[in-house]
Enzyme design. Sequence first.
Site, PDB file in Angstrom:
ATOM      1  N   HIS A  65       1.434  -1.547   0.184  1.00  0.00           N
ATOM      2  CA  HIS A  65       0.205  -0.123   0.552  1.00  0.00           C
ATOM      3  C   HIS A  65       1.124   1.376   0.071  1.00  0.00           C
ATOM      4  O   HIS A  65       0.588   1.975   0.806  1.00  0.00           O
ATOM      5  CB  HIS A  65      -0.276  -0.039   1.081  1.00  0.00           C
ATOM      6  CG  HIS A  65      -1.585  -1.125   1.159  1.00  0.00           C
ATOM      7  ND1 HIS A  65      -2.629  -1.641   2.209  1.00  0.00           N
ATOM      8  CD2 HIS A  65      -2.429  -2.050  -0.096  1.00  0.00           C
ATOM      9  CE1 HIS A  65      -3.159  -2.986   2.138  1.00  0.00           C
ATOM     10  NE2 HIS A  65      -3.000  -3.391   0.677  1.00  0.00           N
TER      11      HIS A  65
HETATM   12  C1  LIG Z   1      -0.458  -9.587  -2.100  1.00  0.00           C
HETATM   13  C2  LIG Z   1      -1.383  -7.961  -2.584  1.00  0.00           C
HETATM   14  C3  LIG Z   1      -2.674  -8.317  -1.443  1.00  0.00           C
HETATM   15  C4  LIG Z   1      -3.313  -7.098  -2.023  1.00  0.00           C
HETATM   16  N1  LIG Z   1      -4.507  -6.560  -1.197  1.00  0.00           N
HETATM   17  C5  LIG Z   1      -5.430  -5.591  -1.163  1.00  0.00           C
HETATM   18  C6  LIG Z   1      -6.707  -5.813  -0.232  1.00  0.00           C
HETATM   19  O1  LIG Z   1      -7.025  -6.275  -0.127  1.00  0.00           O
HETATM   20  N2  LIG Z   1      -7.246  -4.514  -1.271  1.00  0.00           N
HETATM   21  C7  LIG Z   1      -6.722  -3.597  -1.752  1.00  0.00           C
HETATM   22  O2  LIG Z   1      -7.252  -2.113  -2.025  1.00  0.00           O
HETATM   23  N3  LIG Z   1      -5.730  -3.798  -2.374  1.00  0.00           N
HETATM   24  C8  LIG Z   1      -4.989  -4.473  -2.121  1.00  0.00           C
HETATM   25  N4  LIG Z   1      -3.636  -4.848  -3.367  1.00  0.00           N
HETATM   26  C9  LIG Z   1      -2.633  -3.607  -3.273  1.00  0.00           C
HETATM   27  C10 LIG Z   1      -3.324  -3.659  -4.965  1.00  0.00           C
HETATM   28  O3  LIG Z   1      -3.441  -5.102  -6.168  1.00  0.00           O
HETATM   29  C11 LIG Z   1      -3.297  -2.141  -5.649  1.00  0.00           C
HETATM   30  O4  LIG Z   1      -3.862  -1.110  -4.956  1.00  0.00           O
HETATM   31  C12 LIG Z   1      -3.391  -2.317  -7.159  1.00  0.00           C
HETATM   32  O5  LIG Z   1      -3.499  -3.808  -7.684  1.00  0.00           O
HETATM   33  C13 LIG Z   1      -3.228  -1.070  -7.513  1.00  0.00           C
HETATM   34  O6  LIG Z   1      -3.832  -0.692  -8.827  1.00  0.00           O
HETATM   35  P1  LIG Z   1      -2.810  -0.142 -10.333  1.00  0.00           P
HETATM   36  O7  LIG Z   1      -3.422  -0.327 -10.731  1.00  0.00           O
HETATM   37  O8  LIG Z   1      -2.479   1.274  -9.362  1.00  0.00           O
HETATM   38  O9  LIG Z   1      -1.386  -1.253 -10.357  1.00  0.00           O
HETATM   39  P2  LIG Z   1      -1.244  -2.318 -10.491  1.00  0.00           P
HETATM   40  O10 LIG Z   1      -1.917  -3.707 -10.230  1.00  0.00           O
HETATM   41  O11 LIG Z   1       0.068  -2.340 -10.271  1.00  0.00           O
HETATM   42  O12 LIG Z   1      -0.691  -1.971 -12.000  1.00  0.00           O
HETATM   43  C14 LIG Z   1       0.014  -1.199 -12.808  1.00  0.00           C
HETATM   44  C15 LIG Z   1       0.673  -2.006 -13.921  1.00  0.00           C
HETATM   45  O13 LIG Z   1       1.474  -1.133 -14.603  1.00  0.00           O
HETATM   46  C16 LIG Z   1       2.388  -1.961 -15.536  1.00  0.00           C
HETATM   47  N5  LIG Z   1       3.562  -1.308 -15.941  1.00  0.00           N
HETATM   48  C17 LIG Z   1       4.440  -0.690 -15.434  1.00  0.00           C
HETATM   49  N6  LIG Z   1       5.565   0.184 -15.139  1.00  0.00           N
HETATM   50  C18 LIG Z   1       5.561   0.121 -16.647  1.00  0.00           C
HETATM   51  C19 LIG Z   1       5.869   0.301 -17.660  1.00  0.00           C
HETATM   52  N7  LIG Z   1       6.675   1.279 -17.339  1.00  0.00           N
HETATM   53  N8  LIG Z   1       5.655  -0.362 -18.410  1.00  0.00           N
HETATM   54  C20 LIG Z   1       4.523  -0.700 -18.655  1.00  0.00           C
HETATM   55  N9  LIG Z   1       3.593  -1.513 -18.347  1.00  0.00           N
HETATM   56  C21 LIG Z   1       4.111  -1.029 -16.702  1.00  0.00           C
HETATM   57  C22 LIG Z   1       2.402  -2.958 -14.226  1.00  0.00           C
HETATM   58  O14 LIG Z   1       3.568  -4.597 -15.639  1.00  0.00           O
HETATM   59  C23 LIG Z   1       1.296  -3.259 -13.633  1.00  0.00           C
HETATM   60  O15 LIG Z   1       0.466  -4.264 -14.626  1.00  0.00           O
HETATM   61  C24 LIG Z   1      -3.141  -6.086  -2.794  1.00  0.00           C
HETATM   62  C25 LIG Z   1      -1.338  -6.257  -3.440  1.00  0.00           C
HETATM   63  C26 LIG Z   1      -0.301  -6.501  -3.237  1.00  0.00           C
HETATM   64  C27 LIG Z   1       0.592  -7.177  -3.505  1.00  0.00           C
END
Ligand SMILES: Cc1cc2nc3c(=O)[nH]c(=O)nc-3n(C[C@H](O)[C@H](O)[C@H](O)COP(=O)(O)OP(=O)(O)OC[C@H]3O[C@@H](n4cnc5c(N)ncnc54)[C@H](O)[C@@H]3O)c2cc1C
Length: 570
Positions: free
Chosen positions: A500
Amino acid sequence: MAKKLPKTDVVIIGVGWAGGIIASELTKNGLSVVGLERGKERVTEDYYMAHDELRYALRYDLMQDLSKETITFRSTEKIRALPMRQYGSFLLGEGLGGAGVHWNGQTFRFLPYDFKIRSMTEERYGKDKIPPEMMIQDWGITYDQLEPFFDKFEKTTGISGEENPLAGKRSNPYPTPPMLHTPSMKMFTEAAKKLKLNPYTVPSANLSESYTNPDGIARAGCQYCGYCERFGCEYGAKADPVVTVIPVAKKTGKFEIRTHSYVRRILHTGGKATGVMYTDLTTGEEIEQPADIVVSTGYVFNNTRLMLLSKIGKPYDSSSGTGVIGKNYAYQVIKGTAAGFFEDQFNLFAGAGSLGMGLDDYNGDNFDHSDLKFIHGGNIAHTVTGQRPIQNNPVPEDTPRWGKEFKANSLKYANSVLSVGSQGSSMPYRHHYLDLDPTYKDAYGDPLIRITFDFEEQDRQLARYLSDRCAEILQEMGAQNIMKLKELGPYEITTYQSTHNTGGVIMGENPGNSAINNYMQMWDMENLFVVGASAFPHNSGYNPTGTVGALAYRAADGILEYSKKGGLLV
Ligand SMILES: Cc1cc2nc3c(=O)[nH]c(=O)nc-3n(C[C@H](O)[C@H](O)[C@H](O)COP(=O)(O)OP(=O)(O)OC[C@H]3O[C@@H](n4cnc5c(N)ncnc54)[C@H](O)[C@@H]3O)c2cc1C
Ligand code: SF4
């Protein structure tokens, strides 16, 4: 010379929750979108019969490959940062769906207090309550403005839950009923009520029953398999971007996903983004993708890193306090927790990523902080997420670390330890930030992002306070032996705490104190939107993704408006 492709309306960098939501909303409204994802394609079938703890939970099969790109960390500005060479404190997502594939699904809305934290804290306790180094600010949006977007995210994902008396007002009930209650959850509820607290079932993206969302996506109910956190769901029950928003975008015929595409620069000229440059990881070729609008959704670290590498916005300088990119990095205080050893057996191998009871009596400003040496607080919860055989081996503190007694206690307590944990909020400080590391580079020669962060007195006080509250609940539940946090030590990056992370490209009321406005639109570059927890000016006492989802829906509305009219939206 990079190969130049035909222009698209919108290019999205990273396809997790934030990228997937934006792709779905924009393509439904007729825009052509290219999604560039550095990881691989993923489908539910990948997880059939794959409850492999070693592969997923301990060897991090679904996470970013740190040998190609990682972060560096230092606790103060006085020392050199070192790279995180193996996973510890947090786990970074990679591949279609991002960390949304292996998350738990605990889906909260931040409190009304969070969005107006500075003004409400000053109003109730006076200006002196906030230390001068603590850089909290109002977010430039209120809970009420964001409420329809929370509602939308919860309907897309089908969140199972019940009214929480201490949270912000809801326009609609949760789309599906709360998850089942296990015996230990019932014990927590009874104990909390006896202590005059307000327990509720943790809102869950693991469906309590089968559900069809407003986009027509149907999913099955959760099987309580216990292989959820760090795993993909083989039933499609857990809401993740691959089974919810990405298929909707694909169905429009307007969404092109390119996996193995690592974006290395946002291109711009004359104050406007013109597209992105990425490396095709299968061939090593550099490719330019021109676009009218660029949306960065690569999570906290890559959102910030891309701004700095691409020289967009003014980098934050901690000595003068000026600049905005990299500012207000925050984390969470997860160690304010307690574990209780019981005589009863609880079958803890069954569970779900988001199964538990929580309470918010000690979160936000729901309690009086006049005599306390910290602000905010944290959600307290007892969760039953599945005790898997390799990782879980809790024994009482005085048990030797090996030998006969260790073995006997390991067997005795495998199903008899209940934890009551907290998610302590994290405030930004002037000397906590993200910038480009001057020494270490990724596999392609670009500087890594560097974290400068440590726990503060605020965190130490908060952790102790929350740990004591957790222990009180366990006492009331009848635990015979309780282990709780005595003292929060320095932040260390080697043990898992929580994924987080927040801040770096934060939102706010004006360009003086923030990088983006409340549509996630860069103040300095009107056709660039930066979406994700990088936008949070501080971190609350909850999991972040409910709020990330709401902000992504809000950003999508802004992008659609921008595509018609242009100009700054605020
Ligand atoms: C084990 C675990 C448990 C969790 N449990 C919870 C929960 O219960 N509740 C909750 O609210 N949150 C939880 N989280 C947090 C939650 O997973 C994240 O807040 C959420 O997935 C973030 O979404 P996002 O799209 O912002 O980023 P991400 O899911 O990180 O997606 C970003 C994407 O961008 C891609 N990327 C990054 N840089 C580049 C680049 N330069 N070029 C191309 N692609 C790129 C990455 O490969 C990734 O696929 C948890 C996280 C983990 C690891
Ligand atoms: S606990 Fe439920 S939602 Fe999680 S992986 Fe198992 S079946 Fe899927």
